[in-house]
Scaffold this motif. Structure first.
Motif, PDB file in Angstrom:
ATOM      1  N   CYS A   1      -8.381   3.412 -12.123  1.00  0.00           N
ATOM      2  CA  CYS A   1      -7.452   3.702 -11.024  1.00  0.00           C
ATOM      3  C   CYS A   1      -7.259   2.455 -10.171  1.00  0.00           C
ATOM      4  N   VAL A   2      -6.006   2.124  -9.951  1.00  0.00           N
ATOM      5  CA  VAL A   2      -5.656   0.949  -9.173  1.00  0.00           C
ATOM      6  C   VAL A   2      -4.794   1.380  -8.001  1.00  0.00           C
ATOM      7  N   GLU A   3      -5.061   0.793  -6.844  1.00  0.00           N
ATOM      8  CA  GLU A   3      -4.232   1.026  -5.670  1.00  0.00           C
ATOM      9  C   GLU A   3      -3.572  -0.291  -5.283  1.00  0.00           C
ATOM     10  N   VAL A   4      -2.327  -0.191  -4.845  1.00  0.00           N
ATOM     11  CA  VAL A   4      -1.541  -1.373  -4.502  1.00  0.00           C
ATOM     12  C   VAL A   4      -0.983  -1.206  -3.090  1.00  0.00           C
ATOM     13  N   ALA A   5      -1.025  -2.285  -2.325  1.00  0.00           N
ATOM     14  CA  ALA A   5      -0.439  -2.296  -0.979  1.00  0.00           C
ATOM     15  C   ALA A   5       0.657  -3.350  -0.946  1.00  0.00           C
ATOM     16  N   ARG A   6       1.824  -2.936  -0.443  1.00  0.00           N
ATOM     17  CA  ARG A   6       2.964  -3.861  -0.358  1.00  0.00           C
ATOM     18  C   ARG A   6       3.562  -3.871   1.043  1.00  0.00           C
ATOM     19  N   ASN A   7       2.801  -3.445   2.030  1.00  0.00           N
ATOM     20  CA  ASN A   7       3.333  -3.320   3.385  1.00  0.00           C
ATOM     21  C   ASN A   7       3.244  -4.599   4.217  1.00  0.00           C
ATOM     22  N   ILE A   8       2.623  -5.637   3.710  1.00  0.00           N
ATOM     23  CA  ILE A   8       2.488  -6.894   4.442  1.00  0.00           C
ATOM     24  C   ILE A   8       3.440  -7.921   3.817  1.00  0.00           C
TER      25      ILE A   8
ATOM     26  N   ALA B   1      -1.555  -6.578  -2.307  1.00  0.00           N
ATOM     27  CA  ALA B   1      -2.999  -6.389  -2.411  1.00  0.00           C
ATOM     28  C   ALA B   1      -3.290  -5.316  -3.449  1.00  0.00           C
ATOM     29  N   VAL B   2      -4.335  -5.550  -4.244  1.00  0.00           N
ATOM     30  CA  VAL B   2      -4.713  -4.633  -5.313  1.00  0.00           C
ATOM     31  C   VAL B   2      -6.208  -4.365  -5.188  1.00  0.00           C
ATOM     32  N   ARG B   3      -6.603  -3.091  -5.373  1.00  0.00           N
ATOM     33  CA  ARG B   3      -8.028  -2.761  -5.340  1.00  0.00           C
ATOM     34  C   ARG B   3      -8.317  -1.612  -6.292  1.00  0.00           C
TER      35      ARG B   3
ATOM     36  N   LEU C   1      -7.895  -7.925  -4.321  1.00  0.00           N
ATOM     37  CA  LEU C   1      -7.191  -9.042  -4.925  1.00  0.00           C
ATOM     38  C   LEU C   1      -5.866  -9.197  -4.197  1.00  0.00           C
ATOM     39  N   LYS C   2      -5.622 -10.378  -3.639  1.00  0.00           N
ATOM     40  CA  LYS C   2      -4.383 -10.622  -2.891  1.00  0.00           C
ATOM     41  C   LYS C   2      -3.508 -11.585  -3.683  1.00  0.00           C
ATOM     42  N   LEU C   3      -2.260 -11.195  -3.882  1.00  0.00           N
ATOM     43  CA  LEU C   3      -1.314 -11.982  -4.663  1.00  0.00           C
ATOM     44  C   LEU C   3      -0.039 -12.235  -3.871  1.00  0.00           C
ATOM     45  N   THR C   4       0.668 -13.280  -4.245  1.00  0.00           N
ATOM     46  CA  THR C   4       2.006 -13.476  -3.700  1.00  0.00           C
ATOM     47  C   THR C   4       2.937 -12.514  -4.434  1.00  0.00           C
ATOM     48  N   PRO C   5       4.055 -12.165  -3.862  1.00  0.00           N
ATOM     49  CA  PRO C   5       5.011 -11.308  -4.575  1.00  0.00           C
ATOM     50  C   PRO C   5       5.446 -11.922  -5.913  1.00  0.00           C
TER      51      PRO C   5
END
Length: 58
Positions: A20-27, A32-34, A44-48
């Motif tokens: 299970c992976v969760e993704v945040a795209r609000n910033i 961000a992936v966890r 894990l923080k990535l650029t778009p």
């Protein structure tokens, strides 16, 4: 730390114990992936741009 708002990825399995992976795209400027089973674990923080390349590789 930034307040990421995580949502379960559509690529995640639905049953307990599955990957299970969760993704945040609000910033702006960050994806961000966890692991949803370890919400207090590493992020894990990535650029778009890097996120787009990652998704193309799936």
């Amino acid at each position: 730390m930034t307040d990421f708002e995580f949502a379960k990825s559509s690529y995640s399995g639905g049953d307990a114990g599955q990957q299970c992976v969760e993704v945040a795209r609000n910033i702006p400027g960050a994806i961000a992936v966890r692991d949803s089973k370890d919400a207090d674990g590493r992020i894990l923080k990535l650029t778009p741009e890097a996120w787009t390349v990652f998704l193309k590789e799936l």
